[in-house]
Design an enzyme around this catalytic site. Structure first.
Site, PDB file in Angstrom:
ATOM      1  N   ASP A  79       0.838  -1.196   0.000  1.00  0.00           N
ATOM      2  CA  ASP A  79       0.000   0.000   0.000  1.00  0.00           C
ATOM      3  C   ASP A  79       0.875   1.249   0.000  1.00  0.00           C
ATOM      4  O   ASP A  79       2.025   1.236   0.452  1.00  0.00           O
ATOM      5  CB  ASP A  79      -0.955   0.007   1.190  1.00  0.00           C
ATOM      6  CG  ASP A  79      -0.252  -0.005   2.535  1.00  0.00           C
ATOM      7  OD1 ASP A  79       0.753  -0.719   2.679  1.00  0.00           O
ATOM      8  OD2 ASP A  79      -0.720   0.705   3.454  1.00  0.00           O
ATOM      9  N   GLU A 127      -0.082  -0.825   5.795  1.00  0.00           N
ATOM     10  CA  GLU A 127       0.970  -0.288   6.656  1.00  0.00           C
ATOM     11  C   GLU A 127       0.871   1.214   6.753  1.00  0.00           C
ATOM     12  O   GLU A 127       1.112   1.793   7.806  1.00  0.00           O
ATOM     13  CB  GLU A 127       2.348  -0.682   6.114  1.00  0.00           C
ATOM     14  CG  GLU A 127       3.499  -0.453   7.100  1.00  0.00           C
ATOM     15  CD  GLU A 127       4.099   0.938   7.039  1.00  0.00           C
ATOM     16  OE1 GLU A 127       4.881   1.289   7.945  1.00  0.00           O
ATOM     17  OE2 GLU A 127       3.802   1.705   6.087  1.00  0.00           O
TER      18      GLU A 127
END
Length: 381
Positions: free
Chosen positions: A78, A141
């Site tokens: 991400d 994250e």
């Protein structure tokens, strides 16, 4: 010297699969398509619901000989939102020829799709006989990190595939590739403060209870705190006031409520709960309510065999003896350290989270060689 890898092509493919946190779908398809031909068994699963999910997670493992050591690469696919002002489309993976060499632009180039591509290319050059290698990759994250590495760790434990050592590919380098390795991180806690009073007319203050002076006095007392002077491997802890809000649009009304937010980054002198308790005790004297969220405790992988093999690999390829550091923000290493010893090393972080995020193509190639050395040494140790 090893032959050039496909790290540029692989990094570009990952960049061109937009994956603003929380990430699912195409970017994980791309990574699976890179790992499966290398003999990895790929486990993917979705966790969480909106607004913090859904999140996709991936654990891929290539088994070595029975009884061999298990080394894990870890990271996240991400990325943060690209924002405005890019000189080229953020998910276009554009290579430019600059005076210093070729540079790849795109969101995630350094944080951390470039590192993940380098991990894949490194493993491609390591024979199965060397030992067991795995990838621990999340799509959560950069966000709340609630449905990412934590459920991944549970999944790994359920499979009985706990690694002996893990390297996280966060962009730890500062001025040039190889100058810094992270062996720990400070803890992080966010605290919300709410001072409640009684609304009233400013001309009749005796009929109201203004919460603002109480909150301001509390913030002054908290701001004056000296939490510590640092420790052997950590900088001093710091408490920062990050928001102050009343929301009162009327000029002649005493508000009923005032709110503030704190962020504390703390070293190994403290635990998050102890700091929350300390703030709560002070806030009680100012009749202010406290709510807190702990994002991770301070931790360290003390200098030893793991840091030595990472530093040796870095120096062999760059000529730099890296600084061992615990500076910076949090990372998923705060969770992974419960699984096994963990160290972080990756690309230079100057453009992470910025417009025109970019990485030198040469750094990607060097990172492949460093990661290969680290993995090989970890599997031999």
């Amino acid at each position: 010297m090893s032959m050039p890898s496909d790290v540029l092509a692989r990094t570009s493919a990952l960049i061109e699969a937009p994956s603003v946190t929380p990430a699912t779908g195409a970017v994980f398809d791309d990574l699976e398509s890179m790992l499966a031909p290398l003999g990895f068994a790929v486990h993917r699963f979705i966790a969480g619901e909106p607004p913090e999910g859904p999140v996709e997670n991936l654990f891929a493992i290539r088994q070595g000989p029975p009884g061999s050591r298990h080394f894990a690469f870890a990271g996240h696919l991400d990325v943060v939102p690209p924002g405005e002002g890019w000189s080229s489309p953020p998910f276009a993976a554009e290579v430019r020829e600059l005076p210093g060499g070729r540079v790849l632009y795109g969101r995630g180039a350094v944080d951390m799709k470039g590192a993940i591509a380098a991990m894949v290319c490194a493993v491609e050059q390591i024979p199965v006989e060397a030992g067991t290698v795995s990838f621990i990759i999340t799509g959560d994250e950069e966000g709340p990190a609630k449905y990412g590495t934590v459920p991944l760790i549970a999944h790994i434990r359920d499979l009985g595939e706990v690694p002996d050592f893990c390297l996280v590919g966060e962009p730890t380098s500062v001025h040039r590739l190889g100058d810094m390795v992270k062996i720990g991180r400070r803890g992080s806690v966010n605290i919300w403060l709410t001072a409640k009073g009684a609304q009233g007319h400013v001309a009749y203050p005796h009929l109201a209870d203004n919460p603002i002076p109480r909150l301001v006095a509390l913030l002054a007392e908290l701001d004056a705190l000296v939490l510590d002077e640092g420790s052997a491997w950590f900088q001093p802890s710091n408490l920062e006031i990050t928001d102050l809000e009343v929301g009162n649009r009327a000029t002649n009304v005493i508000p009923a409520e005032a709110r503030a937010r704190l962020s504390i980054r703390y070293n190994d002198h403290h635990t998050g709960q102890a700091l929350v308790d300390r703030v709560t005790e002070i806030a009680a004297r100012h009749r202010t309510e406290v709510r807190a969220t702990l994002h991770g405790e301070a931790f360290i992988t003390l200098p030893g065999a793991q840091s030595a093999l990472v530093a040796a690999a870095v120096e062999a390829e760059t000529g730099i003896n890296p600084e061992l550091s615990t500076t910076g923000g949090t990372s998923d290493a705060r969770f992974l350290r419960a699984l096994c010893p963990v160290i972080e090393f990756g690309l230079t972080n100057a453009t992470m989270h910025k417009t025109d995020e970019a990485v030198a193509v040469e750094d990607l190639e060097v990172l492949v060689r460093i990661y290969r050395r680290i993995a090989e040494a970890a599997l031999r140790s």
